[in-house]
Design a protein around this motif. Structure first.
Motif, short mmCIF file in Angstrom:
data_model
loop_
_atom_site.label_atom_id
_atom_site.label_comp_id
_atom_site.label_asym_id
_atom_site.label_seq_id
_atom_site.Cartn_x
_atom_site.Cartn_y
_atom_site.Cartn_z
N LEU A 87 0.82 -1.21 0.00
CA LEU A 87 0.00 0.00 0.00
C LEU A 87 0.86 1.26 0.00
O LEU A 87 0.48 2.27 -0.58
N PHE A 88 2.00 1.17 0.64
CA PHE A 88 2.90 2.33 0.70
C PHE A 88 3.38 2.67 -0.71
O PHE A 88 3.41 3.84 -1.10
N VAL A 89 3.74 1.64 -1.46
CA VAL A 89 4.18 1.88 -2.85
C VAL A 89 3.05 2.53 -3.64
O VAL A 89 3.25 3.51 -4.36
N VAL A 90 1.83 1.99 -3.46
CA VAL A 90 0.66 2.54 -4.16
C VAL A 90 0.44 4.00 -3.75
O VAL A 90 0.26 4.89 -4.59
N ALA A 91 0.51 4.25 -2.44
CA ALA A 91 0.23 5.60 -1.93
C ALA A 91 1.30 6.60 -2.40
O ALA A 91 0.96 7.72 -2.78
N VAL A 92 2.56 6.18 -2.37
CA VAL A 92 3.63 7.09 -2.79
C VAL A 92 3.54 7.34 -4.30
O VAL A 92 3.69 8.48 -4.76
N ALA A 93 3.25 6.27 -5.06
CA ALA A 93 3.12 6.44 -6.51
C ALA A 93 1.95 7.37 -6.82
O ALA A 93 2.06 8.26 -7.67
N GLY A 94 0.85 7.18 -6.10
CA GLY A 94 -0.31 8.05 -6.29
C GLY A 94 0.01 9.50 -5.98
O GLY A 94 -0.39 10.41 -6.70
N LEU A 95 0.76 9.67 -4.90
CA LEU A 95 1.14 11.02 -4.49
C LEU A 95 2.03 11.67 -5.56
O LEU A 95 1.91 12.88 -5.84
N ALA A 96 2.90 10.85 -6.15
CA ALA A 96 3.78 11.37 -7.21
C ALA A 96 2.95 11.81 -8.41
O ALA A 96 3.21 12.86 -9.01
N VAL A 97 1.92 11.01 -8.73
CA VAL A 97 1.04 11.37 -9.85
C VAL A 97 0.35 12.71 -9.55
O VAL A 97 0.29 13.61 -10.40
N ILE A 98 -0.15 12.84 -8.32
CA ILE A 98 -0.84 14.09 -7.94
C ILE A 98 0.13 15.26 -8.03
O ILE A 98 -0.22 16.35 -8.52
N ALA A 99 1.36 15.04 -7.57
CA ALA A 99 2.36 16.12 -7.61
C ALA A 99 2.61 16.56 -9.05
O ALA A 99 2.71 17.76 -9.33
N VAL A 100 2.70 15.58 -9.94
CA VAL A 100 2.93 15.92 -11.35
C VAL A 100 1.74 16.70 -11.91
O VAL A 100 1.91 17.73 -12.58
N VAL A 101 0.52 16.20 -11.59
CA VAL A 101 -0.68 16.89 -12.06
C VAL A 101 -0.68 18.34 -11.57
O VAL A 101 -0.98 19.28 -12.31
N MET A 102 -0.27 18.52 -10.34
CA MET A 102 -0.30 19.87 -9.76
C MET A 102 0.85 20.73 -10.30
O MET A 102 0.70 21.94 -10.44
N LEU A 103 1.96 20.10 -10.58
CA LEU A 103 3.09 20.87 -11.11
C LEU A 103 2.78 21.39 -12.51
O LEU A 103 3.12 22.53 -12.84
N VAL A 104 2.16 20.54 -13.32
CA VAL A 104 1.85 20.97 -14.69
C VAL A 104 0.53 21.74 -14.76
O VAL A 104 0.25 22.42 -15.74
#
Lengths: 274, 540
Positions: B190-207
C-alpha cells in the motif's frame, strides 16, 4: 553427575518417540541433532569440549498443535513472549522442574538464510538429513567457534560426494568410521539449493573457506590430524560442487551487485519482545 | 553477545550464543512505513488545506507544518532514546512502568489506548468522508454522473459513516489477526501505491495552473472561481495575507498527524536492529512527511489559490448555498477537478484513501501491544495475551481493540465528538514520557549509565534529557494552543459543559487507578508480587 549431552540426547529421542506415538512428526536439529544423527561426531565434539545447551526441533506446520500438547504434557512450559512474537513460526519451552530448554522451529530454519526442511523430514528417523544439519551451520554469517566445530565435525565424519562422483574417492576412509552405513553428504543437493540463492551461496562459501582455514593442527577447530585432512577435503569438494552448479538468472543478477548490498537477514540476540 | 570468528585468536572451547537468535519481523523500512503511515500524509494535507485557509485566514499550512515538524524532531529524539533503552513492545507503558511508577504507567497507557482507538475510528470515518464520499463526488462530477454524486452525499451521512467505517475497522482487525508479517507486507504494498499516487498528484499539480483549475471548476461544477470567493466574503469570510501569528495558531492541526511519526515505540520489540530502525523510522518520518505535506500546501496555493481554498471550505463549513462543490471540497476533490479526468480522479482519491487507511491497523496494533504488555506484567488478565492456536495471533487483544474502535466509530458518526480535544490528553500522557526522559539520567542513573542512550550526545550535551526538556516545553505550548482554540479543541475541562472526551478521560483515570490497585491486591493473594516485573531491566 550425569553427562549433560546424554541427558539432552535421551530426552530428545524420547520426545521424538512420544511425538510419533501421537502422530506428530518432530526432528532434532542443531548440535543435539548432529550428535544424534550418527555415532561418530559425539566423541569428537566431546574431545573438543563442545558444551551442551538446549534441544532444537523442527515440526511440520500442521503438527504444531499436537507438538505443543505433547510437550506441555511432558512438563514443558511455553514461552508466552515468543509465542506472541513469532506468531506460530517458532516456539520455545522450558521444563518446569529441570529447566531443560527446547526451541521448536516450524518447517524451516529461518536465520541469516532460510533452509526449507518441510519436505526432508522423512530422511532420518530422529534428525533432519545430514545436508541440512551442515547447511544449518553454513548459513551463519558470524560463526562462533562452536558453529565452526560443529560444521568441521560433520565434514570430518562424513564423505562428501558430488553428483559426478561414482564413489567416495578423495576422502580419507581411515580417518573416521562412516556414521550411517553408506551415508554421505550429497554435495549436489547443497549446490542446487545455493545455485538459487546468491546470498546463501556467498555466506556458505565464506564459511567453507573458514573451515579450510581453521581446521588445521593447532587451529581453532583442530579435530585431529586425520580428521582435519578429511574435513579439508570435504570442504574443498563441496565448494567445487557448489562452484560447478549452473546458477539461476536471479543468482547471476544478484551476483552483479555483490557485497554492496547486505546479503543476509539480520538475526538479533534472543531478548524478550514485551 | 555471541563471539564471532572475527576475533577468533582463541583456543578451542565453547564460545557460543546463549540461544538460537531471533529474526524479528520489522525491518527499518517497515518501521519507516509504520510511522509515515501513522502520520498519514493524506489526512495531513486534507486537514491543512480544508481548515487552514478557511478558519485561520492568513495561516500558511506549509509554515505551520514545518514548525510542527521542527518541534516533533525533539519528541522523536527523546522517544528514540527510550526505544533503545527499552527495546520492547508496549509503548509508553514500558518506559513509565520501569522508570516512574507502574500504577501511573498503567493509567497513562490505558488513557493512551483509548485515545489511539478513537483516532483509529476517526481515520475510518475519514476514509468514508474524505475518501469515499469525495471519490464518488469527484468522479461523478468529472464523469458527469449524477448517481455517483448522490452516492457521495449519501455515504457521508451518519449511518453511512458508521457502517462503512465499522467495516473498515473490522478489516483492519482481521489483517492484524492474520499476522504481523502479513500486516507489514500489506503495508509495504500500500505504501508503494500511496507514494506512486502522491507522485502522480504532484505531477498533475506541477503541470496544472490556476486558470486551468478555474475553467474545470466552471465546466464540471457550474461554480465560478471568483464568485465562490465573493460569496464567502458576503457570508463573513475575511481573506488575509500571510500571517505568522495565524500560522503559529494553526500548528496544532498539522501536529495531530505528525504525532504519528514516533509511534513505532509501540512495536520496539519486533524491530530488527532497533537503533538503526528506530532512528531512521522516527526522525526520517518526521522530516520526510513534514517536507511532503508542506510541499503540497505550496502546490495547492499555486493551483487552487490560497483565498479560493479558504472561501470554498468556508462556504462548505458554513453551509452557504451555491458556494461550494456538491461534496465537501477536500483537497482530493479539488485535485480531481484540476485533473479533469476520470482515471486521474480515481488515482487521486484511491491515493488518499490508502494514506488514511494506514492509521487504522497501525493505531490498533499499538494498542494491542500495550494490552499484551499489561498482561505479561500481570496487571491485566492473562487472557489478554491469549494466542489462538488456529491463527497464532493474540486474538483477544486484537478483538478488544477492534471493538473499542467500533464504539468510537459510533460516537464519531452519531455524536460528533470534537476530535482534537483528545490530543490535549495525549499531550499530557506523552508529556509525562518527555518529563521522564529528563529525569531518567538522575532518578535511574545506574540504568541510564548502562544503556546506549548514555553515549548519545550532541556537542557534549546528552540528547535524552535535553530533547526531553525541549519536547516537554513544546508539548506544553501545544497544549495551551489547543486549550485556547475553540475551533480545534477548546478546554477539556469546561465547568458549564464538560465535553464527552473529558468524561471518557476521567472515567479511564478512575477505572485505571482502581483496576491497578485491585490487580495488585489480587495478584498478591495469588502469591505473585507484580512489582518484580517492573524491576526487569531490558537494556540492550
Amino acid at each position: 553427575m550425569a553427562d549433560p549431552w546424554e541427558e539432552l540426547q535421551s530426552e530428545a529421542v524420547a520426545i521424538v518417540a512420544a511425538a510419533a506415538e501421537q502422530g506428530v512428526t518432530l526432528r532434532v536439529v542443531g548440535s543435539v541433532g548432529i550428535r544424534l544423527h550418527c555415532a561418530a561426531p559425539g566423541p569428537l565434539m566431546d574431545r573438543l569440549g563442545r558444551g551442551a545447551k538446549d534441544i532444537d526441533f523442527i515440526v511440520p506446520q500442521r503438527h504444531r498443535k499436537g507438538m505443543r500438547r505433547m510437550l506441555e504434557g511432558r512438563g514443558y512450559v511455553i514461552d508466552r513472549d515468543l509465542l506472541i512474537a513469532m506468531e506460530g513460526s517458532r516456539y520455545s519451552f522450558a521444563h518446569r522442574e529441570n529447566g531443560t530448554e527446547i526451541d521448536v522451529f516450524v518447517e524451516k530454519l529461518d536465520f541469516c538464510h532460510t533452509i526449507e526442511v518441510a519436505g526432508r523430514l522423512a530422511g532420518h528417523p530422529v534428525t533432519i538429513p545430514i545436508e541440512e544439519l551442515l547447511l544449518q551451520k553454513l548459513q551463519i554469517v558470524q560463526m562462533t567457534t562452536t558453529d565452526l566445530l560443529d560444521a568441521s565435525v560433520l565434514l570430518a565424519t562424513h564423505d562428501v560426494v558430488a553428483p559426478e562422483d561414482s564413489g567416495i574417492a578423495g576422502n580419507d576412509a581411515a580417518a573416521a568410521e562412516p556414521c550411517v552405513e553408506g551415508e554421505v553428504v550429497e554435495a549436489g543437493h547443497i549446490a542446487r539449493l545455493l545455485a538459487r540463492d546468491w546470498g546463501f551461496h556467498h555466506t556458505a562459501s565464506r564459511n567453507l573457506g573458514r573451515i579450510r582455514q581453521h581446521v588445521v593442527s593447532g587451529g581453532v577447530a583442530d579435530v585431529g590430524h586425520a580428521e582435519n585432512a578429511r574435513a579439508q577435503r570435504g570442504a574443498s569438494r563441496l565448494q567445487a560442487a557448489i562452484d560447478r552448479e549452473p546458477k539461476t538468472l536471479a543468482w547471476r543478477m544478484r551476483d552483479k551487485v555483490g557485497e554492496r548490498k547486505q546479503w543476509w537477514q539480520d538475526v538479533d540476540d534472543r531478548e524478550a519482545t514485551y | 553477545m555471541a563471539e564471532s570468528l572475527a576475533s577468533e585468536a582463541v583456543a578451542p572451547g565453547v564460545f557460543s550464543r546463549k540461544s538460537s537468535g531471533l529474526v524479528r519481523v520489522g525491518s527499518t523500512l517497515d518501521v519507516f512505513i509504520f510511522n509515515v503511515g501513522l502520520v498519514s500524509v493524506g489526512i495531513a494535507i486534507a486537514y491543512n488545506q480544508y481548515y487552514g485557509p478557511s478558519l485561520y485566514p492568513g495561516a500558511q499550512p506549509w509554515l505551520s507544518t514545518l514548525l510542527a515538524a521542527a518541534g516533533m524532531i525533539f519528541v522523536a529524539a527523546a522517544f528514540y532514546c527510550w526505544s533503545v533503552v527499552f527495546p520492547r513492545s508496549g509503548g509508553v507503558y514500558v518506559f513509565l512502568s520501569r522508570t516512574i511508577n507502574p500504577g501511573v504507567a498503567f493509567v497513562m497507557s490505558l488513557i493512551e489506548t483509548i485515545i489511539l482507538l478513537y483516532y483509529a475510528a476517526l481515520a475510518a470515518g475519514l476514509i468514508v468522508q474524505v475518501g469515499l464520499a469525495s471519490f464518488f463526488g469527484a468522479v461523478g462530477t468529472v464523469a458527469k454522473n449524477s448517481t455517483l454524486v448522490s452516492w457521495g452525499t449519501s455515504v457521508a451521512k451518519p449511518a453511512g459513516v458508521f457502517w462503512i467505517g465499522t467495516l473498515i475497522i473490522v478489516m483492519a482487525g482481521t489483517l492484524l489477526i492474520s499476522g504481523t508479517r502479513r500486516y507489514f507486507t500489506v503495508q509495504r504494498v500500500l505504501f508503494v501505491v500511496a507514494v506512486a499516487g502522491l507522485a502522480v498528484i504532484a505531477v498533475v499539480m506541477l503541470v496544472g495552473s490556476r486558470s486551468g483549475f478555474s475553467a474545470n471548476l466552471t465546466s464540471l461544477t457550474g461554480l465560478h472561481y471568483n464568485q465562490v470567493i465573493s460569496t464567502a466574503e458576503k457570508h463573513g469570510y475575511a481573506p488575509a495575507g500571510t500571517s505568522f501569528g495565524e500560522s503559529w495558531k494553526f500548528i496544532i492541526w498539522p501536529l495531530l498527524p505528525l504525532l504519528g511519526a514516533v509511534q513505532s515505540v509501540g512495536i520496539g520489540g519486533e524491530v530488527k536492529k532497533v537503533r538503526r530502525s528506530q532512528l531512521l523510522g522516527m526522525l526520517g518520518a518526521v522530516v520526510a512527511t513534514g517536507v511532503v505535506i508542506a510541499l503540497f500546501a505550496l502546490l495547492s496555493n499555486k493551483d487552487f489559490g490560497y483565498t479560493f481554498q479558504g472561501a470554498v471550505s468556508y462556504n462548505a463549513l458554513s453551509g452557504v448555498p451555491g458556494g461550494t462543490t456538491a461534496t465537501a471540497p477536500w483537497f482530493a476533490v479539488l485535485a480531481g477537478l484540476l485533473g479533469h479526468n476520470v482515471f486521474l480522479s480515481v488515482v487521486i482519491l484511491a491515493t488518499f484513501a490508502a494514506w488514511i487507511w494506514f492509521w487504522i491497523p497501525a493505531e490498533m496494533a499499538y494498542t494491542t501491544r500495550s494490552m499484551i504488555a499489561w498482561s505479561f506484567d500481570r496487571v491485566a488478565p492473562n487472557r489478554l495475551g491469549f494466542v489462538s492456536e488456529t491463527v497464532h495471533t493474540p486474538v483477544v487483544a486484537i478483538g478488544i481493540s477492534t471493538g473499542g474502535a467500533v464504539v468510537f466509530m459510533w460516537l464519531i458518526a452519531f455524536k460528533a465528538v470534537t476530535f482534537l480535544t483528545f490530543i490535549e490528553v495525549l499531550l499530557v500522557v506523552w508529556g509525562a514520557v518527555m518529563v521522564a526522559a529528563v529525569l531518567f539520567p538522575f532518578t535511574r542513573k545506574a540504568m541510564y549509565d548502562a544503556s546506549p542512550a548514555r553515549n548519545f550526545k550532541l556537542a557534549g550535551i546528552p540528547i535524552m534529557p535535553a530533547a526531553g526538556a525541549i519536547a516537554t516545553v513544546f508539548f506544553a505550548v501545544m497544549f495551551w494552543l489547543l486549550w485556547k482554540d475553540p475551533i480545534a479543541a477548546g478546554p477539556l475541562i469546561h465547568p458549564s459543559k464538560m465535553p464527552v472526551e473529558a468524561w471518557i478521560t476521567l472515567g479511564a483515570l478512575i477505572v485505571g487507578t482502581a483496576w491497578y490497585i485491585g490487580a495488585k491486591r489480587y495478584r498478591r493473594r495469588q502469591g505473585i508480587d507484580i512489582s518484580l516485573a517492573f524491576q526487569q531491566i531490558p537494556i540492550e
